[in-house]
Design a protein around this motif. Structure first.
Motif, PDB file in Angstrom:
ATOM      1  N   PHE A 172      68.783 -45.679  -0.347  1.00 56.34           N
ATOM      2  CA  PHE A 172      68.283 -46.951  -0.851  1.00 56.34           C
ATOM      3  C   PHE A 172      66.790 -46.902  -1.161  1.00 56.34           C
ATOM      4  O   PHE A 172      66.305 -47.656  -2.011  1.00 56.34           O
ATOM      5  CB  PHE A 172      68.612 -48.068   0.132  1.00 56.34           C
ATOM      6  N   GLU A 173      66.071 -46.005  -0.510  1.00 56.32           N
ATOM      7  CA  GLU A 173      64.677 -45.797  -0.917  1.00 56.32           C
ATOM      8  C   GLU A 173      64.627 -45.198  -2.319  1.00 56.32           C
ATOM      9  O   GLU A 173      63.816 -45.616  -3.163  1.00 56.32           O
ATOM     10  CB  GLU A 173      63.974 -44.876   0.071  1.00 56.32           C
ATOM     11  N   GLY A 174      65.498 -44.221  -2.560  1.00 56.87           N
ATOM     12  CA  GLY A 174      65.550 -43.638  -3.898  1.00 56.87           C
ATOM     13  C   GLY A 174      65.967 -44.648  -4.947  1.00 56.87           C
ATOM     14  O   GLY A 174      65.444 -44.652  -6.068  1.00 56.87           O
ATOM     15  N   VAL A 175      66.939 -45.522  -4.599  1.00 58.16           N
ATOM     16  CA  VAL A 175      67.365 -46.566  -5.534  1.00 58.16           C
ATOM     17  C   VAL A 175      66.209 -47.508  -5.834  1.00 58.16           C
ATOM     18  O   VAL A 175      65.979 -47.897  -6.995  1.00 58.16           O
ATOM     19  CB  VAL A 175      68.569 -47.344  -4.956  1.00 58.16           C
ATOM     20  N   GLN A 176      65.461 -47.886  -4.818  1.00 57.68           N
ATOM     21  CA  GLN A 176      64.338 -48.807  -5.019  1.00 57.68           C
ATOM     22  C   GLN A 176      63.272 -48.193  -5.926  1.00 57.68           C
ATOM     23  O   GLN A 176      62.811 -48.845  -6.879  1.00 57.68           O
ATOM     24  CB  GLN A 176      63.727 -49.171  -3.664  1.00 57.68           C
ATOM     25  N   MET A 323      65.268 -32.011 -11.371  1.00 57.76           N
ATOM     26  CA  MET A 323      64.486 -31.251 -12.332  1.00 57.76           C
ATOM     27  C   MET A 323      64.075 -32.098 -13.542  1.00 57.76           C
ATOM     28  O   MET A 323      63.182 -31.716 -14.282  1.00 57.76           O
ATOM     29  CB  MET A 323      65.310 -30.053 -12.830  1.00 57.76           C
ATOM     30  N   TRP A 324      64.735 -33.246 -13.731  1.00 61.35           N
ATOM     31  CA  TRP A 324      64.515 -34.050 -14.920  1.00 61.35           C
ATOM     32  C   TRP A 324      63.718 -35.310 -14.595  1.00 61.35           C
ATOM     33  O   TRP A 324      63.559 -35.679 -13.433  1.00 61.35           O
ATOM     34  CB  TRP A 324      65.858 -34.420 -15.562  1.00 61.35           C
ATOM     35  N   THR A 325      63.296 -35.972 -15.629  1.00 60.80           N
ATOM     36  CA  THR A 325      62.319 -37.056 -15.487  1.00 60.80           C
ATOM     37  C   THR A 325      62.840 -38.226 -14.671  1.00 60.80           C
ATOM     38  O   THR A 325      62.146 -38.744 -13.803  1.00 60.80           O
ATOM     39  CB  THR A 325      61.889 -37.563 -16.882  1.00 60.80           C
ATOM     40  N   TRP A 326      64.052 -38.686 -14.920  1.00 67.86           N
ATOM     41  CA  TRP A 326      64.501 -39.934 -14.316  1.00 67.86           C
ATOM     42  C   TRP A 326      64.963 -39.795 -12.866  1.00 67.86           C
ATOM     43  O   TRP A 326      65.319 -40.783 -12.245  1.00 67.86           O
ATOM     44  CB  TRP A 326      65.633 -40.536 -15.153  1.00 67.86           C
ATOM     45  N   GLY A 327      65.021 -38.611 -12.330  1.00 70.97           N
ATOM     46  CA  GLY A 327      65.357 -38.429 -10.926  1.00 70.97           C
ATOM     47  C   GLY A 327      66.850 -38.402 -10.643  1.00 70.97           C
ATOM     48  O   GLY A 327      67.684 -38.700 -11.507  1.00 70.97           O
ATOM     49  N   PRO A 328      67.235 -38.055  -9.408  1.00 72.86           N
ATOM     50  CA  PRO A 328      68.653 -37.837  -9.072  1.00 72.86           C
ATOM     51  C   PRO A 328      69.500 -39.105  -9.066  1.00 72.86           C
ATOM     52  O   PRO A 328      70.699 -39.045  -9.346  1.00 72.86           O
ATOM     53  CB  PRO A 328      68.594 -37.211  -7.675  1.00 72.86           C
ATOM     54  N   ILE A 329      68.910 -40.256  -8.746  1.00 75.94           N
ATOM     55  CA  ILE A 329      69.713 -41.478  -8.672  1.00 75.94           C
ATOM     56  C   ILE A 329      70.202 -41.889 -10.054  1.00 75.94           C
ATOM     57  O   ILE A 329      71.401 -42.123 -10.283  1.00 75.94           O
ATOM     58  CB  ILE A 329      68.905 -42.622  -8.034  1.00 75.94           C
ATOM     59  N   VAL A 330      69.284 -41.965 -11.002  1.00 78.29           N
ATOM     60  CA  VAL A 330      69.651 -42.401 -12.350  1.00 78.29           C
ATOM     61  C   VAL A 330      70.597 -41.405 -12.994  1.00 78.29           C
ATOM     62  O   VAL A 330      71.614 -41.784 -13.601  1.00 78.29           O
ATOM     63  CB  VAL A 330      68.390 -42.592 -13.218  1.00 78.29           C
ATOM     64  N   TRP A 331      70.296 -40.100 -12.858  1.00 74.08           N
ATOM     65  CA  TRP A 331      71.149 -39.108 -13.516  1.00 74.08           C
ATOM     66  C   TRP A 331      72.525 -39.005 -12.854  1.00 74.08           C
ATOM     67  O   TRP A 331      73.511 -38.662 -13.507  1.00 74.08           O
ATOM     68  CB  TRP A 331      70.454 -37.748 -13.540  1.00 74.08           C
ATOM     69  N   SER A 332      72.611 -39.291 -11.558  1.00 73.72           N
ATOM     70  CA  SER A 332      73.930 -39.306 -10.924  1.00 73.72           C
ATOM     71  C   SER A 332      74.776 -40.447 -11.476  1.00 73.72           C
ATOM     72  O   SER A 332      75.978 -40.285 -11.710  1.00 73.72           O
ATOM     73  CB  SER A 332      73.787 -39.438  -9.405  1.00 73.72           C
ATOM     74  N   LEU A 333      74.155 -41.609 -11.713  1.00 74.20           N
ATOM     75  CA  LEU A 333      74.891 -42.735 -12.299  1.00 74.20           C
ATOM     76  C   LEU A 333      75.301 -42.431 -13.738  1.00 74.20           C
ATOM     77  O   LEU A 333      76.411 -42.760 -14.172  1.00 74.20           O
ATOM     78  CB  LEU A 333      74.043 -44.006 -12.250  1.00 74.20           C
ATOM     79  N   ILE A 334      74.406 -41.790 -14.489  1.00 81.05           N
ATOM     80  CA  ILE A 334      74.749 -41.395 -15.858  1.00 81.05           C
ATOM     81  C   ILE A 334      75.917 -40.416 -15.841  1.00 81.05           C
ATOM     82  O   ILE A 334      76.859 -40.523 -16.641  1.00 81.05           O
ATOM     83  CB  ILE A 334      73.530 -40.781 -16.560  1.00 81.05           C
ATOM     84  N   GLY A 335      75.880 -39.452 -14.933  1.00 86.65           N
ATOM     85  CA  GLY A 335      76.986 -38.495 -14.818  1.00 86.65           C
ATOM     86  C   GLY A 335      78.288 -39.175 -14.438  1.00 86.65           C
ATOM     87  O   GLY A 335      79.352 -38.836 -14.965  1.00 86.65           O
ATOM     88  N   LEU A 336      78.219 -40.159 -13.520  1.00 90.31           N
ATOM     89  CA  LEU A 336      79.419 -40.881 -13.105  1.00 90.31           C
ATOM     90  C   LEU A 336      80.063 -41.600 -14.282  1.00 90.31           C
ATOM     91  O   LEU A 336      81.266 -41.461 -14.535  1.00 90.31           O
ATOM     92  CB  LEU A 336      79.055 -41.885 -12.010  1.00 90.31           C
TER      93      LEU A 336
END
Length: 396
Positions: A172-176, A323-336
């Motif tokens: 949730f820190e990463g989400v924030q 490794m990418w700009t938007w970070g693991p939270i955003v890219w995990s949602l994009i991948g989902l």
């Protein structure tokens, strides 16, 4: 069936079950109702993976940092991990084939479950529930969809472990930070070893909650079919063409508790069970519904491949997001969402090859014929209409 859960045999794709065991050892067994084996394998995966730092090694390997992958992994635990991992995949595949055979035998022998189980702890009932509601609650928190379908052991197990993993991964820190556009802070805040557990947990929880809801709906229909055939198909019942009653009222229904309430109210009015005939209707072969709902389910679900691909791309999004700009939270949602959309598109194209266009609206699942006196016909129609009849007709 007991007050805490309904455990059951139903047809499964063994390769799908094997995939969930590969995604996270224990999930394949939990999906099939083997709670003890599944929970033990889950604990083993959590312990050995964390000690061996397998997730970190996977992360570094798929981001091209091979030297870091070699340094971070603990070989004393890694070799132990491989053996049990292979066993979990193999055993879940084997059990899925065996359970499919037992499911076919149960269907052929017409075995059903009692509709209600009560204890001092819980009340468990067979009823229809919406599969997409189960998925929606799973998105809020893995496990809630299982509690909605009253699969209590799996539900609370997933909720508790999701809370623990979300806490240790600093989810949730990463989400924030991600919501505020602070990409570097989001990358620094999360713990990748724990964060990489979440794609498998979310994917499995959504898939399993959906499948459980669909199959529980089928169990309800089978139980109600058996009840009607046993109690409301009296051999002495005269069909309308035989003119045994002054008036016949015919109505169409979906499978529901409302139908049983309507019949019980008619009996309270004085209409004998021998004057009531309930005929369950079977969907014609080849009339495939691509989206299972609370009303219809035919087993050709479009939900298995989207959850598998969504889990895979969500995991890669989590890894590459560091490794990418938007970070693991955003890219995990994009991948989902990308994996889910790709899976739905593939299933849609596959089913369109042989699926007929389903008829619009709700389908008749039970036809109810009531023989009564002429003076009772209007009251009978009012009772049936008050309990959600799809259509009503009469014949003198």
């Amino acid at each position: 069936m007991n007050s805490l859960a309904t455990n059951y045999f139903h047809l499964r794709n063994p390769w799908t079950i094997a995939w969930w065991s590969a995604s996270y050892p224990g999930f394949g067994h939990i999906s099939m109702g083997n709670y003890v084996s599944g929970f033990l394998l889950f604990f083993w995966e959590m312990t050995v993976n964390t000690k061996a730092r397998v997730n970190l090694a996977i992360l570094y390997s798929f981001t091209g940092r091979f030297e870091l992958a070699k340094e971070v992994v603990d070989n004393r635990w890694l070799l132990m991990y491989v053996l049990v991992f292979i066993f979990a995949v193999w055993d879940s595949y084997r059990l899925a084939i065996q359970f499919n055979q037992l499911s076919l035998l149960a269907d052929r022998h017409g075995q059903t479950l009692p509709p209600v189980s009560m204890s001092f702890m819980e009340i468990n009932t067979l009823d229809r529930r919406a599969p997409w509601v189960a998925v929606a609650w799973t998105v809020v928190a893995p496990g809630l969809g299982h509690i909605y379908t009253h699969r209590i052991p799996t539900g609370f197990f997933l909720v508790i472990w999701w809370m623990a993993i979300a806490y240790h991964s600093h989810l949730f820190e990463g989400v924030q930070y991600s919501a505020l556009g602070l990409w570097e802070q989001a990358k620094a805040a999360v713990n990748p070893q724990w964060l990489m557990y979440l794609p498998s947990i979310y994917g499995f929880a959504a898939y399993d909650a959906y499948v459980n809801t669909v199959e529980y709906n089928r169990l309800f229909e089978k139980e109600q079919d058996s009840f009607f055939k046993e109690k409301y198909q009296d051999p002495d019942f005269r069909m309308p063409t035989e003119e045994a009653a002054d008036m016949y009222v015919t109505a169409s229904f979906e499978h529901s508790l409302e139908l049983e309430l309507a019949i019980s109210e008619l009996e309270q009015m004085g209409i004998a069970p021998a004057s009531i005939c309930a005929v369950p209707m079977n969907a014609p072969q080849g009339n495939v519904r691509m989206f299972d709902t609370i009303h219809r389910a035919d087993g050709l679900s479009m939900f298995d491949l989207p959850t598998v691909l969504g889990t895979i791309l969500m995991l890669f999004g989590t890894m590459w997001g560091f490794m990418w700009t938007w970070g693991p939270i955003v890219w995990s949602l994009i991948g989902l969402f990308a994996g889910g959309a790709l899976g739905f598109a593939a299933k849609y194209l596959l089913y369109r090859v042989y699926a007929r266009k389903p008829p619009p609206g709700k389908l008749t699942e039970v036809v109810l014929i009531v023989g009564c006196r002429r003076a009772e016909a209007e009251t009978v129609e009012r009772v049936l209409a008050g309990h959600c009849a799809l259509s009503i007709g009469r014949k003198e």
